[in-house]
Design a protein around this motif. Structure first.
Motif, mmCIF file in Angstrom:
data_model
loop_
_atom_site.group_PDB
_atom_site.id
_atom_site.type_symbol
_atom_site.label_atom_id
_atom_site.label_comp_id
_atom_site.label_asym_id
_atom_site.label_seq_id
_atom_site.Cartn_x
_atom_site.Cartn_y
_atom_site.Cartn_z
ATOM 1 N N ASP A 7 2.383 21.227 -13.144
ATOM 2 C CA ASP A 7 2.333 20.344 -11.735
ATOM 3 C C ASP A 7 1.569 19.326 -11.625
ATOM 4 N N HIS A 8 1.463 18.489 -10.658
ATOM 5 C CA HIS A 8 0.938 17.287 -10.504
ATOM 6 C C HIS A 8 1.580 16.327 -11.650
ATOM 7 N N VAL A 9 2.946 16.619 -11.413
ATOM 8 C CA VAL A 9 3.975 15.719 -12.266
ATOM 9 C C VAL A 9 4.856 14.747 -11.640
ATOM 10 N N SER A 10 4.652 14.404 -10.235
ATOM 11 C CA SER A 10 5.677 13.816 -9.470
ATOM 12 C C SER A 10 5.030 13.096 -8.209
ATOM 13 N N ASN A 11 4.977 11.698 -8.355
ATOM 14 C CA ASN A 11 4.454 10.877 -7.481
ATOM 15 C C ASN A 11 5.250 9.662 -7.392
ATOM 16 N N TRP A 12 5.740 9.296 -6.313
ATOM 17 C CA TRP A 12 6.942 8.209 -6.024
ATOM 18 C C TRP A 12 6.571 7.496 -4.931
ATOM 19 N N ILE A 42 0.749 -1.024 0.092
ATOM 20 C CA ILE A 42 -0.162 -0.237 0.005
ATOM 21 C C ILE A 42 0.904 1.155 0.133
ATOM 22 N N GLY A 43 0.566 1.947 -0.985
ATOM 23 C CA GLY A 43 1.351 3.471 -1.050
ATOM 24 C C GLY A 43 0.506 4.421 -0.124
ATOM 25 N N ALA A 44 0.677 4.785 0.938
ATOM 26 C CA ALA A 44 0.035 5.753 1.692
ATOM 27 C C ALA A 44 0.233 7.280 1.172
ATOM 28 N N LYS A 45 -0.658 8.043 1.281
ATOM 29 C CA LYS A 45 -0.499 9.492 0.469
ATOM 30 C C LYS A 45 -0.091 10.353 1.921
ATOM 31 N N THR A 46 1.216 10.116 2.293
ATOM 32 C CA THR A 46 1.704 10.867 3.196
ATOM 33 C C THR A 46 3.114 10.771 3.318
ATOM 34 N N PRO A 106 3.650 10.032 -1.139
ATOM 35 C CA PRO A 106 3.157 11.370 -1.424
ATOM 36 C C PRO A 106 2.928 11.858 -2.948
ATOM 37 N N GLU A 107 2.014 12.703 -2.774
ATOM 38 C CA GLU A 107 1.682 13.587 -4.028
ATOM 39 C C GLU A 107 2.420 14.651 -4.177
ATOM 40 N N ASN A 108 3.607 14.880 -4.778
ATOM 41 C CA ASN A 108 4.455 16.130 -4.541
ATOM 42 C C ASN A 108 3.781 17.464 -5.124
#
Length: 629
Positions: free
Chosen positions: A438-443, A395-399, A422-424
């Protein structure tokens, strides 16, 4: 002797091999698939994509959509094949996934262009007048034929989706789609000088056009793009205007041809994405034709296009890639322009293809979900308990911080990898041409980084906040993150031209996006259908399911219940997941009762076939599914 006859006389066979992800073919046994193909096989492939409602949709799926209906119809017409059930094809074929309630309003200029073109192709055979509704959904309005329209430029300003209205444009491509649609309705443009001024300011010294966001200084020739040049040329010609620096523009296009015969997007750019492709070749051939010119080596171009054909009769985007409607249309249309007879220009030949297979019993099926809720009613521990009950293993938690959640999972002995995802929001960049985004970086943040690794990770995170151009963003943000072990993907890719660049840059282990978002936790769920060009990377990059949670799991539970990523691996931990990603063993699952398996499946052919053979191990919505593989 005509060009295509000369080519056919000299061509005996085209052999196609490979499965896109090289590591996948190295780790899995392969079956050899062969077929005798020609223009008739291409027609059969396209007709096989017609759905029960009369409209066309992607091969292997139950749904139809305007985004696939138009190119299938256009290709069949170019091949001289009548469209079965033309009235149904037109009436049912203008529906698109982003017309669903609450869906995002993506691709509206492209949508208008395709609605007009489809009407022009089918209205007579369907016995219907041309009737095009202008907006995202059919509200009863229709665009008038023979009208006089006024163009208007509006700045996109880095917005998710650019401004839309009949006559409104915000870049070179939307100008072309607008002009083509309105003139396709027998309309005229009252202020064509605006289009000319906009385009001329974006032509570089080498004759190519740049999708420049600002034109305070002369456009950078290294940013000139073949597709943008095609759209600029086609827009000018549709308006009855001459193309400035015509000879230089022709030379720019011609120098994009590779020694193999296909076309890449730039004559000299060093990006990994700058490789010959069906779309680029189609755009080059069309633009050259509009300029009264031809490729430097037309015969080699015809041969290269024939080399894209697969045993199923369709064409791939590159040699060895899977067939799809779009790449088949691009190849057919380019062959028609080059030879005047696309049907006979498709050489009779025997082609073969190695198709990877995954043996039963070698891997287990695990389940993952990304950017999920970080807590349940304020408790990370309760979130962990709940997602474990749901049958998830990663699970990738958005934090930014999952310390408490990971400790709880370890204390309970769960086979569950909890990772910060996180959603950077603070990460920004500028695309080729300078558009801000923007909205270009998730890891996924790798767990247990050493002090040195943590320093490198934080440096990459800081660079992401600097608003770098794409080339620098790749090297300073994406490359170090990938070296530390992660997936890196955007939520938005902003345009088809841009998507080809940024995802192709990530192929073959290179520093670009190494995954793409196929399922997003906002209606409509299926983002391959929301942005149909993403279909191109199915089976080439991991297709991810992203919940985009904005609260606790009680509110956002529907996301992991609707969509997940299956990964075939020896274990559930991040290294095993990344190994599955690198080697084509992931499948994005989006529940959809309209599909035969009760879901849409996006992944390599071998991985999809594997999970179809073992539904009891992953269909989490059934009562007897195995929760602990």
């Amino acid at each position: 002797m005509s060009l295509h006859k000369s080519f056919l006389h000299g061509l005996c066979c085209a052999v196609i091999a490979g499965c896109g992800l090289q590591a996948c073919s190295a780790q899995a046994p392969a079956a050899e698939v062969e077929g005798q193909v020609d223009g008739r096989a291409t027609i059969a492939y396209l007709l096989g994509c017609q759905k029960p409602n009369g409209a066309f949709g992607p091969d292997g799926y139950a749904h139809s959509d305007l985004a696939w209906n138009y190119p299938a119809v256009r290709a069949l017409v170019l091949l001289g094949e009548p469209i079965p059930r033309p009235r149904d094809c037109l009436v049912n074929g203008v529906w698109a996934a982003f017309r669903e309630p609450d869906a995002h309003r993506t691709n509206l200029h492209w949508d208008l262009y395709q609605k007009v073109q489809l009407n022009r192709l089918l209205h007579r055979a369907a016995g219907l007048p041309i009737a095009v509704f202008p907006g995202q959904r059919d509200d009863g309005r229709r665009l008038e034929l023979g009208n006089r329209w006024t163009l208007k430029f509006e700045d996109r300003k880095g917005a998710y989706y650019g401004p839309y209205g009949v006559g409104v444009f915000y870049d070179v491509s939307t100008l072309w789609y607008t002009v083509s649609a309105l003139t396709g309705l027998d309309g005229t443009i009252a202020n064509s000088d605006l289009a000319k001024e906009f385009l001329v300011a974006r032509q570089s010294a080498n004759g190519g056009f740049v999708d420049a966001y600002r034109v305070d200084t002369p456009p950078d020739p290294t940013a000139a793009h073949l597709v943008i040049t095609c759209h600029a040329v086609m827009a000018l010609r549709a308006l009855g205007l001459e193309v400035p620096q015509r000879d230089a523009c022709v030379e720019f296009l011609r120098t994009c041809q590779t020694p193999d015969g296909g076309f890449r997007w730039s004559p000299s750019h060093g990006a990994h994405s700058n490789q010959a492709d069906a779309w680029y070749t189609w755009a080059a051939v069309r633009a050259l034709d509009a300029l009264g010119a031809r490729p430097r080596d037309p015969a080699r171009c015809v041969a290269w296009l024939n080399g894209l054909q697969n045993p199923d009769g369709g064409f791939g985007d590159r040699p060895g890639w899977d067939s799809r409607i779009y790449s088949t249309y691009y190849a057919v249309h380019a062959l028609q322009v080059l030879t005047g007879d696309a049907r006979n220009a498709i050489a009779a030949k025997r082609v073969s293809r190695s198709v990877a297979q995954i043996a039963d019993g070698k891997y287990r099926i695990f389940q993952a979900h990304f950017k999920s809720a970080a807590d349940l009613a304020g408790s990370p521990a309760d979130m962990v308990d709940e997602v474990r009950k749901m049958g998830l293993h990663l699970i990738g938690a958005k934090t930014e911080d999952v310390t408490a959640a990971r400790a709880h999972a370890a204390d309970r002995g769960y086979a569950l990898e909890v990772l910060a995802n996180p959603e950077n929001y603070s990460h920004k960049l500028r695309w080729l041409g300078g558009d801000p985004a923007d909205h270009v970086s998730n890891w996924l943040v790798p767990p247990q980084l050493s002090a040195d690794e943590r320093r490198r990770w934080e440096q990459a995170a800081a660079a992401g906040r600097a608003g770098l151009p794409w080339e620098a963003f790749k090297q300073q943000v994406i490359r170090p993150a990938l070296q530390l072990g992660t997936v890196f993907y955007p939520e938005l890719d902003f345009s088809m031209t841009n998507a080809y660049l940024v995802y192709d840059d990530g192929l073959d282990g290179q520093p670009g996006y190494n995954a793409f978002l196929a399922a997003l936790g906002w209606p409509a769920w299926d983002w391959v259908r929301q942005t149909p060009y993403r279909e191109r990377w199915v089976g080439k990059l991991p297709a991810l399911a992203d919940g985009d949670a904005h609260g606790d799991l009680a509110k956002w539970r529907s996301r992991p219940e609707k969509q997940r990523v299956l990964y075939l691996a020896a274990g559930h931990q991040l290294p095993h997941f990344l190994d599955a990603c690198r080697n084509g063993r992931t499948v994005c699952v989006i529940r959809d009762g309209r599909e035969p398996e009760g879901a849409v499946l996006y992944g390599t052919r071998s991985a999809v076939e594997y999970v179809k053979r073992h539904p009891a191990q992953w269909q989490w919505w059934t009562e007897n599914v195995g929760r602990k593989p």
